[in-house]
Design an enzyme around this catalytic site. Structure first.
Site, short mmCIF file in Angstrom:
data_model
loop_
_atom_site.label_atom_id
_atom_site.label_comp_id
_atom_site.label_asym_id
_atom_site.label_seq_id
_atom_site.Cartn_x
_atom_site.Cartn_y
_atom_site.Cartn_z
N CYS B 135 0.83 -1.21 0.00
CA CYS B 135 0.00 0.00 0.00
C CYS B 135 0.87 1.25 0.00
O CYS B 135 1.29 1.72 1.06
CB CYS B 135 -0.94 -0.01 1.20
N CYS B 138 -0.44 4.19 1.99
CA CYS B 138 -0.34 4.05 3.44
C CYS B 138 1.09 4.28 3.92
O CYS B 138 1.32 4.94 4.93
CB CYS B 138 -0.71 2.63 3.89
N ASP B 139 2.04 3.70 3.21
CA ASP B 139 3.37 3.54 3.78
C ASP B 139 4.46 4.38 3.12
O ASP B 139 5.58 4.44 3.63
CB ASP B 139 3.77 2.06 3.73
#
Lengths: 112, 309
Positions: B135, B138-139
């Protein structure tokens, strides 16, 4: 966010864990993280149901990069469980969003 | 505990599931959507969606899904935020379980979508969450000022590579062929970006690191030579596999695990069970085609209920 959930920061992290009578599950999250937002209502429910057994707390990684870095959080959501009084290292690490039944199974040793 | 009876249970809550909820809710069928852990589906992992009609400036994937959910709620959809644990479609009304809670439904719409495929390396699994990620939105944040690699060659991989250039010093795309299968607009954008490098004809054979990713071992798919690439993180974007584990041995699936639906229809091998979106579509896999097939499933379900209930 549920009323049973604490918001932690770089400044308050250690003292909160130190002062807790129960294990603390810390959710590392950010507003721009879709899976973190998916997980939030489930954590609200667990917080309400496990009141007095498992404290749930949140660290916003955007605002508190030091704590995220300290525990080598490189992916969110990451859930870390700390024993009462010991913020040196987590006793359990869960990475990624999970459903309530799976989450409760993974946390079986901490929940009633 | 006695079962709760519903006219329609929708399993999954991406564009297909929520569109079918909007339609069946407006038809007063009071759908129950078991939205799952991955509520909102793959769009929750994206940033700007530029090709969903009606949003000339683009819209953020999570915002689009929040809008669809709100629209479904407005007409009386009910949501359960957990995963389905098992199904029994051998008799009607059909059985769907969430943990110990049993639901019985006259008709089912399956829209469980697809999940990111992994490389399948033990080292990749061990370092998931420690530098290996599926992701980017997200990261990516955690890799400010550090070099990254991404594996893949489709639109998603290139979109994520471009997103990661906001944080990383350099993004190396590792692709096993000598050309991308991504659309021309995405290829042009990626190749024009100064921070993006491409290693063609290569695959990752190992992710090296103890508590964090330190480097990757690459193998040239033409010469067989191995090399090392130092990176702080590896993002995997090599496509998706349909989320059909629940339906193995229950519904007809194709050789890749997708639910088989009748031509020009969302009907599955069991009458009264319909499937929409990426769980049955390995060709288009777009938010708009998923929404379109969700609409088809809703209309087919309404008609089926009118004839059989």
């Amino acid at each position: 966010m549920g009323k049973n959930i604490l918001t932690l920061s770089d400044a308050t992290f250690d003292e909160t864990i130190a002062g807790s009578d129960t294990p603390v599950l810390v959710d590392f999250w950010a507003e721009w993280c879709g899976p973190c937002l998916m997980l939030a209502p489930t954590l609200d429910e667990i917080a309400a149901e496990q009141d007095g057994k498992l404290q749930i707390a949140k660290v916003n990684v955007d605002e508190n990069p030091t704590t995220a870095q300290r525990f080598n959080v490189m992916s969110i959501p990451t859930l870390l469980v700390f024993q009462p009084g010991d913020s040196s290292a987590e006793v359990k690490r869960l990475v990624g969003a999970k459903g309530k039944s799976q989450l409760l199974a993974d946390l079986a040793e901490f929940v009633g | 505990m006695s079962a709760q009876h519903r006219e329609i249970v929708v399993i999954g809550s991406g564009p297909a599931g929520l569109t079918s909820a909007v339609y069946t809710a407006r038809a007063n069928l009071e759908p129950l959507v078991i939205e799952g852990v991955g509520a909102g589906g793959q769009l929750m992992l994206t940033t700007e969606v530029e090709n969903f009609p009606g949003f000339p400036e683009g819209i953020l994937g999570p915002a689009l899904m929040a809008n669809m959910r709100e629209q479904a709620l407005r007409f009386g959809t009910e949501f359960v935020t957990d995963d389905v644990s098992r199904v029994d479609f051998s008799s009607r009304p059909f059985g769907v379980w969430v943990g110990d809670t049993e639901y019985r439904a006259d008709a089912i719409i399956i829209s469980t979508g697809a999940s990111a495929r992994m490389l399948g390396l033990p080292s990749e699994q061990r370092l998931l969450g420690y530098g290996v990620s599926t992701c980017a939105t997200c990261d990516g944040f955690f890799y400010r000022g550090r070099p990254l690699a991404i594996v893949g060659g489709g639109d998603s991989a290139l979109e994520e590579a471009l997103f990661l250039t906001k944080f990383a010093t350099k993004v190396t795309i590792i692709h096993r062929r000598d050309e991308f299968r991504a659309s021309k607009i995405m290829r042009d954008r990626a190749l024009a970006n100064d921070k993006i490098d491409v290693i063609w004809n290569a695959e990752v054979t190992e992710v090296v690191g103890d508590q964090a990713v330190e480097s990757l071992v690459l193998r040239d798919t033409v010469t067989g030579e191995t090399s090392t690439l130092e990176v702080a993180g590896l993002f995997v974007a090599i496509g998706h596999t349909p989320n059909t584990a629940l339906f193995e041995g229950v519904l007809d699936l194709d050789e890749n695990g997708y639910i088989v639906t009748a031509a020009d229809s969302t009907a599955t091998s069991i009458p009264g069970v319909f499937a929409a979106g990426d769980v049955q579509d390995h060709v288009y896999r777009q938010a708009i085609t998923a929404a379109g097939s969700g609409c088809m499933a809703a209309i087919e379900t309404e008609r089926w209920l009118a004839e059989h209930a």
